[in-house]
Write a protein that holds these residues in place. Sequence first.
Motif, PDB file in Angstrom:
ATOM      1  N   THR A  89      28.274  44.772  89.431  1.00 20.53           N
ATOM      2  CA  THR A  89      27.238  44.774  88.406  1.00 20.53           C
ATOM      3  C   THR A  89      27.738  43.885  87.266  1.00 20.53           C
ATOM      4  O   THR A  89      28.631  43.048  87.490  1.00 20.53           O
ATOM      5  CB  THR A  89      26.891  46.202  87.932  1.00 20.53           C
ATOM      6  OG1 THR A  89      25.892  46.111  86.907  1.00 20.53           O
ATOM      7  CG2 THR A  89      28.105  46.949  87.400  1.00 20.53           C
ATOM      8  N   GLU A  90      27.180  44.039  86.061  1.00 27.72           N
ATOM      9  CA  GLU A  90      27.554  43.117  84.985  1.00 27.72           C
ATOM     10  C   GLU A  90      28.672  43.663  84.103  1.00 27.72           C
ATOM     11  O   GLU A  90      29.079  43.021  83.149  1.00 27.72           O
ATOM     12  CB  GLU A  90      26.291  42.753  84.194  1.00 27.72           C
ATOM     13  CG  GLU A  90      25.364  41.946  85.086  1.00 27.72           C
ATOM     14  CD  GLU A  90      23.992  41.655  84.524  1.00 27.72           C
ATOM     15  OE1 GLU A  90      23.673  42.104  83.423  1.00 27.72           O
ATOM     16  OE2 GLU A  90      23.231  40.949  85.225  1.00 27.72           O
ATOM     17  N   VAL A  91      29.150  44.860  84.437  1.00 25.77           N
ATOM     18  CA  VAL A  91      30.397  45.364  83.861  1.00 25.77           C
ATOM     19  C   VAL A  91      31.495  44.872  84.809  1.00 25.77           C
ATOM     20  O   VAL A  91      31.360  45.037  86.009  1.00 25.77           O
ATOM     21  CB  VAL A  91      30.405  46.906  83.815  1.00 25.77           C
ATOM     22  CG1 VAL A  91      31.658  47.428  83.167  1.00 25.77           C
ATOM     23  CG2 VAL A  91      29.164  47.424  83.120  1.00 25.77           C
TER      24      VAL A  91
ATOM     25  N   GLU B 128      23.641  52.553  80.334  1.00 19.05           N
ATOM     26  CA  GLU B 128      23.222  51.691  81.428  1.00 19.05           C
ATOM     27  C   GLU B 128      22.519  50.472  80.852  1.00 19.05           C
ATOM     28  O   GLU B 128      22.547  50.244  79.644  1.00 19.05           O
ATOM     29  CB  GLU B 128      22.315  52.458  82.394  1.00 19.05           C
ATOM     30  CG  GLU B 128      23.004  53.643  83.078  1.00 19.05           C
ATOM     31  CD  GLU B 128      23.981  53.220  84.165  1.00 19.05           C
ATOM     32  OE1 GLU B 128      24.007  52.033  84.536  1.00 19.05           O
ATOM     33  OE2 GLU B 128      24.744  54.099  84.641  1.00 19.05           O
ATOM     34  N   PHE B 129      21.883  49.705  81.733  1.00 19.57           N
ATOM     35  CA  PHE B 129      21.203  48.488  81.296  1.00 19.57           C
ATOM     36  C   PHE B 129      20.206  48.804  80.182  1.00 19.57           C
ATOM     37  O   PHE B 129      20.208  48.148  79.139  1.00 19.57           O
ATOM     38  CB  PHE B 129      20.498  47.852  82.491  1.00 19.57           C
ATOM     39  CG  PHE B 129      19.834  46.544  82.190  1.00 19.57           C
ATOM     40  CD1 PHE B 129      20.570  45.372  82.161  1.00 19.57           C
ATOM     41  CD2 PHE B 129      18.474  46.476  81.931  1.00 19.57           C
ATOM     42  CE1 PHE B 129      19.958  44.158  81.884  1.00 19.57           C
ATOM     43  CE2 PHE B 129      17.857  45.267  81.658  1.00 19.57           C
ATOM     44  CZ  PHE B 129      18.600  44.106  81.636  1.00 19.57           C
ATOM     45  N   ALA B 130      19.331  49.794  80.401  1.00 17.69           N
ATOM     46  CA  ALA B 130      18.301  50.097  79.394  1.00 17.69           C
ATOM     47  C   ALA B 130      18.155  51.597  79.137  1.00 17.69           C
ATOM     48  O   ALA B 130      17.191  52.024  78.527  1.00 17.69           O
ATOM     49  CB  ALA B 130      16.957  49.503  79.823  1.00 17.69           C
TER      50      ALA B 130
ATOM     51  N   MET C 211      23.099  36.234  80.418  1.00 12.84           N
ATOM     52  CA  MET C 211      23.059  35.316  81.563  1.00 12.84           C
ATOM     53  C   MET C 211      23.382  36.086  82.829  1.00 12.84           C
ATOM     54  O   MET C 211      24.517  36.518  83.011  1.00 12.84           O
ATOM     55  CB  MET C 211      24.076  34.199  81.383  1.00 12.84           C
ATOM     56  CG  MET C 211      23.705  33.241  80.275  1.00 12.84           C
ATOM     57  SD  MET C 211      24.873  31.878  80.164  1.00 12.84           S
ATOM     58  CE  MET C 211      26.245  32.662  79.343  1.00 12.84           C
ATOM     59  N   HIS C 212      22.395  36.240  83.682  1.00 17.72           N
ATOM     60  CA  HIS C 212      22.546  37.026  84.898  1.00 17.72           C
ATOM     61  C   HIS C 212      23.208  36.222  86.021  1.00 17.72           C
ATOM     62  O   HIS C 212      23.752  36.788  86.958  1.00 17.72           O
ATOM     63  CB  HIS C 212      21.159  37.520  85.327  1.00 17.72           C
ATOM     64  CG  HIS C 212      21.134  38.278  86.598  1.00 17.72           C
ATOM     65  ND1 HIS C 212      21.547  39.592  86.683  1.00 17.72           N
ATOM     66  CD2 HIS C 212      20.758  37.922  87.848  1.00 17.72           C
ATOM     67  CE1 HIS C 212      21.420  40.002  87.942  1.00 17.72           C
ATOM     68  NE2 HIS C 212      20.944  39.015  88.665  1.00 17.72           N
ATOM     69  N   SER C 213      23.124  34.897  85.937  1.00 18.81           N
ATOM     70  CA  SER C 213      23.763  34.044  86.937  1.00 18.81           C
ATOM     71  C   SER C 213      24.037  32.692  86.290  1.00 18.81           C
ATOM     72  O   SER C 213      23.743  32.495  85.110  1.00 18.81           O
ATOM     73  CB  SER C 213      22.889  33.894  88.188  1.00 18.81           C
ATOM     74  OG  SER C 213      21.700  33.176  87.901  1.00 18.81           O
TER      75      SER C 213
HETATM   76  C1  QVM Z   1      27.804  48.656  78.049  1.00 19.50           C
HETATM   77  C2  QVM Z   1      27.684  47.554  79.045  1.00 19.50           C
HETATM   78  C3  QVM Z   1      25.266  47.242  81.992  1.00 19.50           C
HETATM   79  O1  QVM Z   1      18.737  41.889  88.736  1.00 19.50           O
HETATM   80  C4  QVM Z   1      19.365  42.876  88.414  1.00 19.50           C
HETATM   81  C5  QVM Z   1      20.089  42.985  87.216  1.00 19.50           C
HETATM   82  C6  QVM Z   1      20.791  44.076  86.923  1.00 19.50           C
HETATM   83  C7  QVM Z   1      21.589  44.178  85.766  1.00 19.50           C
HETATM   84  C8  QVM Z   1      22.312  45.281  85.436  1.00 19.50           C
HETATM   85  C9  QVM Z   1      22.287  46.487  86.270  1.00 19.50           C
HETATM   86  C10 QVM Z   1      23.123  45.260  84.239  1.00 19.50           C
HETATM   87  C11 QVM Z   1      23.789  46.318  83.762  1.00 19.50           C
HETATM   88  C12 QVM Z   1      24.577  46.229  82.552  1.00 19.50           C
HETATM   89  C13 QVM Z   1      25.304  48.601  82.585  1.00 19.50           C
HETATM   90  C14 QVM Z   1      26.004  46.972  80.797  1.00 19.50           C
HETATM   91  C15 QVM Z   1      26.875  47.814  80.220  1.00 19.50           C
HETATM   92  C16 QVM Z   1      28.382  46.359  78.874  1.00 19.50           C
HETATM   93  C17 QVM Z   1      28.347  45.233  79.836  1.00 19.50           C
HETATM   94  C18 QVM Z   1      29.248  46.139  77.706  1.00 19.50           C
HETATM   95  C19 QVM Z   1      29.751  47.397  77.069  1.00 19.50           C
HETATM   96  O2  QVM Z   1      30.487  47.109  75.917  1.00 19.50           O
HETATM   97  C20 QVM Z   1      28.554  48.247  76.778  1.00 19.50           C
HETATM   98  C21 QVM Z   1      28.534  49.820  78.717  1.00 19.50           C
HETATM   99  C22 QVM Z   1      26.440  49.098  77.609  1.00 19.50           C
END
Ligand code: QVM
Length: 468
Positions: free
Chosen positions: A136-138, A94-96, A218-220
């Motif tokens: 989400t960011e995936v 996940e994120f962290a 970059m979130h946005s």
């Molecule tokens: C792997 C991955 C994830 O203001 C709210 C912000 C929320 C942000 C979130 C919930 C971001 C979540 C990001 C779960 C990233 C996952 C990515 C993007 C690349 C993969 O190669 C590796 C699964 C950790």
Amino acid sequence: MTADYAPGFTSLAAEVEDVALPVDGELPAWLSGTLFRNGPARFEAGKVPFRHWFDGQAMLHRFAVGDGAVSYTNRFIDSATKRATDAGRIGYREFASDPCQRYFSRLFTRFRPAPRFVPNANVNIVPMAEGLTALTEVPLAASFDAKTLATVGVAAYTDSLDGRVTTAHPHQSPRTGDLVNYLLSFGQNSFYQVYRQPVTSMARDLVARIPVARPGYMHSFAITENFVVLAEFPLTVNPLKLLLSGKPFIDNYRWDPQGETRFLVVDMRNGSLRGDFRTAPFFAFHHINAFEQGDVLVLDICAYEDASVIDALRLDALRDEVAGKFAFPTRYEIDLDAGTVSSRRLAGVPLELPRIHYGQHNGHPYRYAYGITGDSEGPVVARGLAKVDVETGGSREWSQPRNYPGEPVFVPEPGADAEDQGVVLSVVLDADAGTSKLVVLDAQSFQELASAKVPHTIPFGFHGLFHS
Ligand code: QVM
Ligand code: CO
């Protein structure tokens, strides 16, 4: 010590359907439609706690408003990560948080049925060709039923664009109406890929491909009539580490206090990089709005001094009331010809989760930004709502003791003349009542018109939208 806002970071188990909410005050007769909200609602997998607010399992909420009444539905997104947490373990990175913990049983991964992988899409909700989708960011959108909130599945893209990280904040192009976003592809060579997606299609068209050695978090991003601007803060990642380290997503990124912020300006008319403009380091999750003024690009951003806010949003820091710093609305002006960047604070009031009258002012000059506000130094939680006049720097605030509001969504009154004629909707945790409520403010006076009491506490969420 337990903060009085702790219920906002506590798991909610209840899922209810079409519950009529008691309404206090009077809802405007014209207000008719549905507010959809997304956010984390479960913060542990069995006994294993998640580390960060952003890790919580996604839950959707639906407030149907009309004829002076409100009805409420809420439901978890049915994802592979949700099913893993049901089984008492963190199933995915996940994120962290990550699954590599001693509680983790290898058996589970080996014999798990092949997941139709729906990610933990807990950040935003966007209408696409497939209907309403949670993001989400995936880069896998989860589509859901607008009435029941039941998860339908992955809203699959039909193109062959490759990439692993994106934003949950696609924009609508002010010129074409297309959805616009970026997708980061990485490996030996990495690229920010800016794409457009017609609202009737699940195919993304590549507009620009910008090579980058160490991609930024970059979130946005910003959009204007002709340009997309990626604000790349000095919080960057070695892409191979992100691929191979096995660490949670954000733990791979490094903040460089000696680094710069780069504004990458992409001309959407031809996909060219108009320039790469540099300024002092800062960090942001959210752009407020942007517009062109001749050869100057004006970008309004909720800016932090550095990226330490990411740690301040860890669940133990929030529950222990560890002090962080809030963002301030800040204007960056890029002179495209001179190549210079200047900045100034727009108002003295802290602001996050910003919203504007998007339908009429996205990418254009505007006057009002709405957001949550809080203590400039203290735990990074919302203690009120604010409305900022970006022309004068003036502001109005709404707050009540022990009330913790979420993102304020502006809903224009049909046929309105004034930019701020309408209401602001916010889901507020009322710590005294031990429940949440939907609060309706008059957007002009910023006075409360009505509130509707929810039968439980809704954990603090991120984003949503109002559908008329
Ligand atoms: C792997 C991955 C994830 O203001 C709210 C912000 C929320 C942000 C979130 C919930 C971001 C979540 C990001 C779960 C990233 C996952 C990515 C993007 C690349 C993969 O190669 C590796 C699964 C950790
Ligand atoms: Co966001």
